[in-house]
Structures are given as structure tokens and as C-alpha cells.
Design an enzyme around this catalytic site. Structure first.
Site, PDB file in Angstrom:
ATOM      1  N   ARG A  36       0.796  -1.226   0.000  1.00 20.04           N
ATOM      2  CA  ARG A  36       0.000   0.000   0.000  1.00 20.04           C
ATOM      3  C   ARG A  36       0.828   1.276   0.000  1.00 20.04           C
ATOM      4  O   ARG A  36       0.283   2.351  -0.173  1.00 20.04           O
ATOM      5  CB  ARG A  36      -0.898   0.032   1.248  1.00 20.04           C
ATOM      6  CG  ARG A  36      -1.850  -1.133   1.339  1.00 20.04           C
ATOM      7  CD  ARG A  36      -2.542  -1.101   2.702  1.00 20.04           C
ATOM      8  NE  ARG A  36      -3.183  -2.376   2.996  1.00 20.04           N
ATOM      9  CZ  ARG A  36      -4.493  -2.529   3.205  1.00 20.04           C
ATOM     10  NH1 ARG A  36      -5.273  -1.515   3.151  1.00 20.04           N
ATOM     11  NH2 ARG A  36      -4.994  -3.717   3.464  1.00 20.04           N
ATOM     12  N   GLN A 103      -0.196  -4.086  11.794  1.00 18.54           N
ATOM     13  CA  GLN A 103      -0.970  -3.984  10.560  1.00 18.54           C
ATOM     14  C   GLN A 103      -0.516  -5.053   9.567  1.00 18.54           C
ATOM     15  O   GLN A 103      -1.068  -5.160   8.485  1.00 18.54           O
ATOM     16  CB  GLN A 103      -0.789  -2.586   9.955  1.00 18.54           C
ATOM     17  CG  GLN A 103      -1.322  -1.482  10.871  1.00 18.54           C
ATOM     18  CD  GLN A 103      -0.940  -0.090  10.393  1.00 18.54           C
ATOM     19  OE1 GLN A 103       0.227   0.281  10.356  1.00 18.54           O
ATOM     20  NE2 GLN A 103      -1.933   0.694  10.027  1.00 18.54           N
ATOM     21  N   ASP A 106       1.749 -11.103   8.017  1.00 21.90           N
ATOM     22  CA  ASP A 106       2.696 -12.149   7.651  1.00 21.90           C
ATOM     23  C   ASP A 106       3.077 -13.086   8.791  1.00 21.90           C
ATOM     24  O   ASP A 106       3.768 -14.079   8.573  1.00 21.90           O
ATOM     25  CB  ASP A 106       3.968 -11.514   7.072  1.00 21.90           C
ATOM     26  CG  ASP A 106       4.489 -10.365   7.948  1.00 21.90           C
ATOM     27  OD1 ASP A 106       4.623 -10.561   9.171  1.00 21.90           O
ATOM     28  OD2 ASP A 106       4.772  -9.285   7.395  1.00 21.90           O
ATOM     29  N   HIS A 123      -5.222  -6.285  10.719  1.00 26.84           N
ATOM     30  CA  HIS A 123      -5.599  -6.588   9.330  1.00 26.84           C
ATOM     31  C   HIS A 123      -5.680  -8.090   9.076  1.00 26.84           C
ATOM     32  O   HIS A 123      -5.688  -8.516   7.925  1.00 26.84           O
ATOM     33  CB  HIS A 123      -4.630  -5.920   8.343  1.00 26.84           C
ATOM     34  CG  HIS A 123      -4.773  -4.421   8.297  1.00 26.84           C
ATOM     35  ND1 HIS A 123      -3.784  -3.581   7.858  1.00 26.84           N
ATOM     36  CD2 HIS A 123      -5.815  -3.622   8.654  1.00 26.84           C
ATOM     37  CE1 HIS A 123      -4.198  -2.323   7.944  1.00 26.84           C
ATOM     38  NE2 HIS A 123      -5.422  -2.325   8.433  1.00 26.84           N
ATOM     39  N   CYS A 131     -14.045 -19.057   5.511  1.00 28.89           N
ATOM     40  CA  CYS A 131     -15.152 -19.187   4.569  1.00 28.89           C
ATOM     41  C   CYS A 131     -16.019 -17.940   4.656  1.00 28.89           C
ATOM     42  O   CYS A 131     -16.432 -17.538   5.741  1.00 28.89           O
ATOM     43  CB  CYS A 131     -15.988 -20.432   4.866  1.00 28.89           C
ATOM     44  SG  CYS A 131     -17.506 -20.492   3.872  1.00 28.89           S
ATOM     45  N   CYS A 134     -19.876 -19.491   5.837  1.00 28.74           N
ATOM     46  CA  CYS A 134     -20.164 -20.100   7.147  1.00 28.74           C
ATOM     47  C   CYS A 134     -19.138 -19.751   8.218  1.00 28.74           C
ATOM     48  O   CYS A 134     -19.250 -20.189   9.350  1.00 28.74           O
ATOM     49  CB  CYS A 134     -20.290 -21.624   7.015  1.00 28.74           C
ATOM     50  SG  CYS A 134     -18.708 -22.486   6.843  1.00 28.74           S
ATOM     51  N   THR A 197       5.409   2.470  10.299  1.00 29.59           N
ATOM     52  CA  THR A 197       4.064   2.785   9.810  1.00 29.59           C
ATOM     53  C   THR A 197       3.956   4.281   9.563  1.00 29.59           C
ATOM     54  O   THR A 197       4.502   5.078  10.328  1.00 29.59           O
ATOM     55  CB  THR A 197       2.960   2.313  10.798  1.00 29.59           C
ATOM     56  OG1 THR A 197       1.730   2.971  10.474  1.00 29.59           O
ATOM     57  CG2 THR A 197       3.309   2.603  12.246  1.00 29.59           C
ATOM     58  N   SER A 198       3.268   4.655   8.492  1.00 23.16           N
ATOM     59  CA  SER A 198       3.121   6.073   8.161  1.00 23.16           C
ATOM     60  C   SER A 198       2.026   6.726   8.991  1.00 23.16           C
ATOM     61  O   SER A 198       1.820   7.929   8.928  1.00 23.16           O
ATOM     62  CB  SER A 198       2.817   6.228   6.668  1.00 23.16           C
ATOM     63  OG  SER A 198       1.723   5.401   6.323  1.00 23.16           O
ATOM     64  N   ILE A 240      15.018  -0.091  10.784  1.00 19.94           N
ATOM     65  CA  ILE A 240      14.397  -0.663  11.979  1.00 19.94           C
ATOM     66  C   ILE A 240      15.278  -1.761  12.573  1.00 19.94           C
ATOM     67  O   ILE A 240      15.456  -1.848  13.782  1.00 19.94           O
ATOM     68  CB  ILE A 240      12.991  -1.190  11.620  1.00 19.94           C
ATOM     69  CG1 ILE A 240      12.090  -0.007  11.270  1.00 19.94           C
ATOM     70  CG2 ILE A 240      12.393  -2.016  12.751  1.00 19.94           C
ATOM     71  CD1 ILE A 240      10.818  -0.386  10.529  1.00 19.94           C
TER      72      ILE A 240
END
Ligand SMILES: [Zn+2]
Length: 259
Positions: A36, A103, A106, A123, A131, A134, A197-198, A240
Site C-alpha cells: 500500500r 498492521q 505475515d 488486518h 469461509c 459459514c 508505519t506512516s 528498523i
């Protein structure tokens, strides 16, 4: 910068309830592309974004076939946690980690050793399928085995419904209980550490002003400026994987001896 890291590190030392909020930036250092972001796959190729839009996914079998091929080839299956992930695992071992809100989908925080009950995946996760009819859930790899064996769009074995990774696609609502848990944790923090993160995706970014208003210190570590830099008590740029181990005083994996 070295001074700022040292100062921020003493704050972490003094804190008892750290809430970490992680975004794509920590995973890109493990080779997982930021879909994104400004250089993201979806940003540069809007057609690719269609694959992650729930409306197209539910309506078009061709979109589902392509989405399953992408899942089979997803970089998450071969990615390894980096020094940043390991630093957060060591923060949990020290007893200071209240919650790890991510967010990312993985599973690299759990792979690094953070316990699943500390990790709040706002997320969702690519490691499970769900599913759409169901709500049955199961492990992703078993369904990927069906795709590899020739099922192009595997259906739910319980009800015949459409299966999807247990992630939040575009056009899909976030799960209120998960968001509530993330924001509540932020209000209970004495230090909020936003990483990679922005901070422009709400409601999750709202964790930062909530923590600040509740009296927490705020440390932001990101390669680029974020939308909430004004709220930071310490603003750290850089890798990081290099900065985070210094912040939590995790010994580097390599043994660096100094005479
Ligand atoms: Zn079903």
C-alpha cells in the site's frame, strides 16, 4: 540521532507497559513488499489492487484464481524475522510488552517469538483461511495444498462457500473487537512505540493520540515522516533492524568485541 536513541532507550528501560504498533516498514526489511505504500505494488499497479478488493473477489472467479496463485507465491512463506522483530520478542521476554498491535499479516512477530496472545493483528493473518459464508476457519497451507493439486478456486468443504485468506481486504470492514482491543491497550500504555508505519490509516493510527492523551510517551521509528510526527517525544529515522535492537538494548546477534 545517537543521543535520541539513547534517550528513547532510557524511557523504554523505565517503562512497564509498552505498546508497540508495527506497519509494513518492519516487514519490508524481511523482503515482504509494502503493497500500500508510495512504492507499493498496488499504488503503482491499480489492477493489482483489484485482486484485494472484496467486491471483485466475491463476484469474479477469475479474480479468485489469480488471488490464489498470488497466495501460493506469497513471500511470507519464506520470509524470516529480522533484528527488529527479534528486538520486540526480547522486549516481551523482559516483561515490558503490554501488546503488539500490527498492521502486518505475515505472522513474522509470532515467528520471532512473540506470544500469539500479545499480538493483535488488526488486518488479519495470511496464515489462515476463512469461509465467506459459514465463517469456517482453517490453516492456509492445507488450502494451498489443494491449489497446488489443481483446484484453482477451492471452495469451503463444509458449505461450498467462497474461501479467502483471513485478512482484511479493501472494502471489508475491520473487526470491531480487534480494533477495540488495540485501542484499549494503547490507552493502558505508559509508552507507545510506533514502528514502520506512516500512521495515516485509521482507526489504528488513533492509538497514538489515545496513548498520548492517557499520559504515555510516544516514540516513532520510521524511514519517512509520518502523519503524527507532531505527537512524538522522540522521532527516530533509519533502519528498523539497526535502531530497534539499540532501543531495547538487545545484544546484537553477531559478537562485536571492542578492545
Ligand atoms: Zn463454509
Amino acid at each position: 540521532m545517537a543521543n535520541q536513541i539513547e534517550t528513547a532507550s532510557t524511557w523504554i528501560d523505565a517503562s512497564r507497559r509498552v505498546v508497540a504498533l508495527t506497519g509494513a516498514g518492519i516487514s519490508t526489511e524481511s523482503g515482504i513488499p509494502d503493497f500500500r505504500g508510495p512504492q507499493g505494488l498496488w499504488t503503482k499497479n491499480p489492477k493489482a489492487e483489484k485482486l484485494s478488493d472484496i467486491r471483485h473477489y466475491m463476484a469474479d472467479p477469475e479474480v479468485r484464481r489469480l488471488a490464489w496463485q498470488q497466495r501460493v507465491a506469497h513471500p511470507a512463506w519464506h520470509a524470516r524475522p529480522n533484528a527488529g522483530h527479534l528486538a520486540l520478542a526480547s522486549l516481551e521476554q523482559s516483561g515490558k510488552l503490554h501488546a503488539l498491535v500490527t498492521q502486518n499479516i505475515d505472522g513474522l512477530h509470532q515467528a520471532a517469538g512473540n506470544s500469539p496472545d500479545k499480538v493483535v493483528e488488526v488486518h488479519g493473518t495470511i496464515h489462515e483461511v476463512v469461509c465467506m459464508r459459514c465463517q469456517w476457519r482453517g490453516p492456509m497451507q492445507a488450502t494451498l495444498d489443494r491449489v497446488r493439486a489443481g483446484e484453482e478456486d477451492p471452495e469451503c468443504r463444509a458449505c461450498g462457500g467462497i474461501l479467502k485468506s483471513a485478512t482484511i481486504s479493501f472494502g471489508q470492514p475491520l473487526i470491531p473487537e480487534v480494533i477495540d482491543r488495540a485501542l484499549r491497550a494503547a490507552q493502558e500504555a505508559d509508552l507507545l512505540l510506533a514502528i514502520g508505519t506512516s500512521l495515516n490509516v485509521y482507526p489504528v493510527a488513533g492509538a497514538v493520540p489515545l496513548a498520548k492523551a492517557a499520559g504515555a510517551r510516544v516514540i516513532i521509528l520510521n524511514a519517512q515522516p509520518t502523519a503524527l510526527d507532531d505527537l512524538a517525544d522522540a522521532l527516530l529515522r533509519g533502519s528498523i533492524g539497526e535502531v530497534l535492537p539499540q532501543l531495547v538494548k538487545r545484544k546484537p546477534t553477531r559478537n562485536i568485541s571492542r578492545a
